[in-house]
Design an enzyme around this catalytic site. Structure first.
Site, PDB file in Angstrom:
ATOM      1  CE  LYS A   1      -4.256  -2.008   1.602  1.00  0.00           C
ATOM      2  NZ  LYS A   1      -3.837  -3.412   1.775  1.00  0.00           N
TER       3      LYS A   1
HETATM    4  C1  LIG Z   1      -4.475  -4.535   1.086  1.00  0.00           C
HETATM    5  C2  LIG Z   1      -3.696  -5.798   0.967  1.00  0.00           C
HETATM    6  C3  LIG Z   1      -4.040  -6.798   0.030  1.00  0.00           C
HETATM    7  C4  LIG Z   1      -5.271  -6.708  -0.854  1.00  0.00           C
HETATM    8  O1  LIG Z   1      -5.169  -5.728  -1.846  1.00  0.00           O
HETATM    9  P1  LIG Z   1      -6.479  -5.196  -2.603  1.00  0.00           P
HETATM   10  O2  LIG Z   1      -6.000  -4.070  -3.457  1.00  0.00           O
HETATM   11  O3  LIG Z   1      -7.405  -4.724  -1.512  1.00  0.00           O
HETATM   12  O4  LIG Z   1      -7.049  -6.307  -3.380  1.00  0.00           O
HETATM   13  C5  LIG Z   1      -3.232  -7.914  -0.071  1.00  0.00           C
HETATM   14  N1  LIG Z   1      -2.142  -8.077   0.726  1.00  0.00           N
HETATM   15  C6  LIG Z   1      -1.788  -7.140   1.626  1.00  0.00           C
HETATM   16  C7  LIG Z   1      -0.600  -7.384   2.493  1.00  0.00           C
HETATM   17  C8  LIG Z   1      -2.533  -5.968   1.783  1.00  0.00           C
HETATM   18  O5  LIG Z   1      -2.171  -5.038   2.703  1.00  0.00           O
END
Ligand SMILES: *Cc1c(COP(=O)(O)O)cnc(C)c1O
Length: 468
Positions: free
Chosen positions: A112
């Site tokens: 993120k």
């Molecule tokens: C947010 C997250 C996901 C999922 O991603 P999306 O864009 O919501 O599908 C997968 N793995 C981790 C570690 C995350 O923080």
């Protein structure tokens, strides 16, 4: 570039306004009028280009006007300067034609950061240009709050308030949020659950006078700027394996569908992608939807990959919009049915279009643990439990189609989930030293009652955007 709402009843906006708005006023999500085309020659020319510069080239055509494009190279440079790996998103081979794309070298050790670090700087610059301030309020069960705090700390035009459930996040998760010393960051330990925090947040966004008074802005994963920032690493990783001359597939650990949607956008910009493989944990709504054509959330099951413990994949609406031939009525109908009867049926032509590009697999808890153990045994590489679902789905694809390389996205650093790793391989991974040292600092947070009015007052008293 201009943007329209998937539900067709909200005003059409420019990128800068989409950036601040988050959700459209008709409840829909913003989508660009068209996906900018990147020619094979321009894809080939990305080889060897530093990540921040590749990001500026690829994101530029999505912006509003020349002025924001001119600022973009400095924004991407600053966004990725704090990453611990010089390549930003390095690619590691773990088996024949199987690669892991490491997206966890940012400040909070999860993918993120790649989008949020850029979003923070873009938002601050738009506010600067318009001489405005904004207030970000978020609810978190851990990871998103930390990424938002790291992205917005110290930015002069934005104050951030993060609500988390008091006593219900892990020590590392809490310290990642509470040891940040900047004055514009406020952490609120709510006496309630994550759902209580989320409910207060939703009510604050529906409270028009409050929204107006503090200049409320959203940073959750439906924000278009986050999706578009994630498109970049699909290009850079595919280019390092020979694109545009060679096809690749991607396997993506999925929750809210933001990350894999970014891969779909890269493909529709011209990147030669063979398959997009959605990997879910036991919360398998997407795998069921692709198998049966019915989109039907069930109760959320807690798993060892908590960032994917989601039942409503918000960004799926953007895919459905394209798959129905951008039929606003069909989208409104589907989501009205979801509200009223808890499910909708994907129209047959749209389902066929989605199946033409995507696979979806649900990886259960035991298979996730087995994958961490197998990859450690065979490649001496430690996968976090989210990444393990993607690698497992990638192996299933390679078993059927061994000739096309599969890139599995590594969405978190294994040290964020030491219990799951220890269960699989009997070893507890360590946090990088720089982060471990910072987490020792003093904590700052305020405990508040689970009460909307108290939270609203707390924010209004401290937000610099607040008008008396
Ligand atoms: C947010 C997250 C996901 C999922 O991603 P999306 O864009 O919501 O599908 C997968 N793995 C981790 C570690 C995350 O923080």
């Amino acid at each position: 570039m201009r943007y329209l709402s998937t539900r067709g009843e909200a005003a059409q906006l420019a990128f800068d306004d989409v950036l601040l708005a988050g959700l459209a006023t008709d409840g829909g999500l913003y989508a660009p009028f068209a996906y900018p085309h990147v020619s094979p020659k321009d894809i080939a020319a990305l080889a060897g280009v530093p990540y921040a510069q590749a990001a500026a080239r690829l994101i530029g055509p999505f912006l509003s006007e020349d002025a924001s494009c001119a600022a973009l190279p400095a924004q991407t440079e600053a966004a990725y300067a704090s990453f611990r790996h010089r390549a930003i998103a390095p690619l590691i081979q773990i088996a024949d034609n199987l690669f892991v794309l490491e997206l966890f070298h940012g400040p909070t050790l999860a993918f993120k950061d790649l989008a949020m670090q850029l979003l923070g700087r873009m938002m601050n610059d738009v506010l600067e240009k318009r001489n405005l301030r904004a207030t970000i309020v978020g609810a978190t069960s851990g990871d998103t709050g930390a990424a938002a705090i790291e992205a917005f700390r110290g930015l002069p035009r934005v104050d951030v308030f993060i609500l988390y459930p008091h006593g219900r996040v892990s020590d590392v998760q809490r310290r990642q949020m509470t040891t940040v010393a900047d004055d514009n960051i406020h952490t609120i330990a709510l006496q309630g659950t994550f759902d209580d925090a989320q409910n207060i947040l939703k009510r604050l966004f529906r409270n028009a006078p409050f929204r107006e008074r503090v200049g409320l802005a959203g940073v959750n994963s439906i924000n278009w700027a986050r999706v578009v920032a994630q498109m970049v690493y699909y290009f850079t990783s595919a280019v390092s394996l020979g694109a545009p001359h060679r096809h690749v597939s991607f396997a993506v650990p999925t929750g809210n569908f933001g990350d894999v949607l970014a891969g779909y956008i890269a493909k529709h910009m011209g990147l030669p992608v063979e398959r997009l493989i959605v990997a879910t944990n036991a919360n398998d709504i997407l795998a069921r939807a692709l198998a049966t054509g019915r989109y039907e959330p069930r109760g959320v099951m807690p798993t060892q990959s908590p960032s994917m413990d989601i039942q409503v994949s918000s960004n799926f609406e953007r895919l459905l919009f394209d798959a129905t031939g951008r039929d606003h009525g069909a989208i409104r109908g589907a989501f009205a049915s979801l509200d009223q009867s808890g499910a909708f049926d994907i129209p047959p032509a749209a389902l066929a279009a989605i199946r033409g590009e995507f696979d979806a697999l649900s990886i259960g808890e035991a298979d996730t643990t087995d994958e961490i153990a197998r990859t450690w045994r065979e490649a001496q590489y430690v996968l976090d439990p989210h990444t393990a679902t993607g690698v497992s789905a990638a192996r299933a694809r390679l078993a059927r189609e061994p000739a096309t390389p599969v890139i599995a996205l590594a969405t978190a650093h294994p040290a964020k989930f030491p219990d799951a790793i220890e269960r699989a391989i009997g070893y507890r991974p360590h946090l990088p030293d720089s982060l471990a040292a910072r987490l020792e600092g003093p904590e700052r947070f305020t405990i508040l009652e689970n009460d909307e009015a108290r939270v609203a007052n707390f924010i209004a008293e401290r937000a610099r955007a607040a008008k008396a």
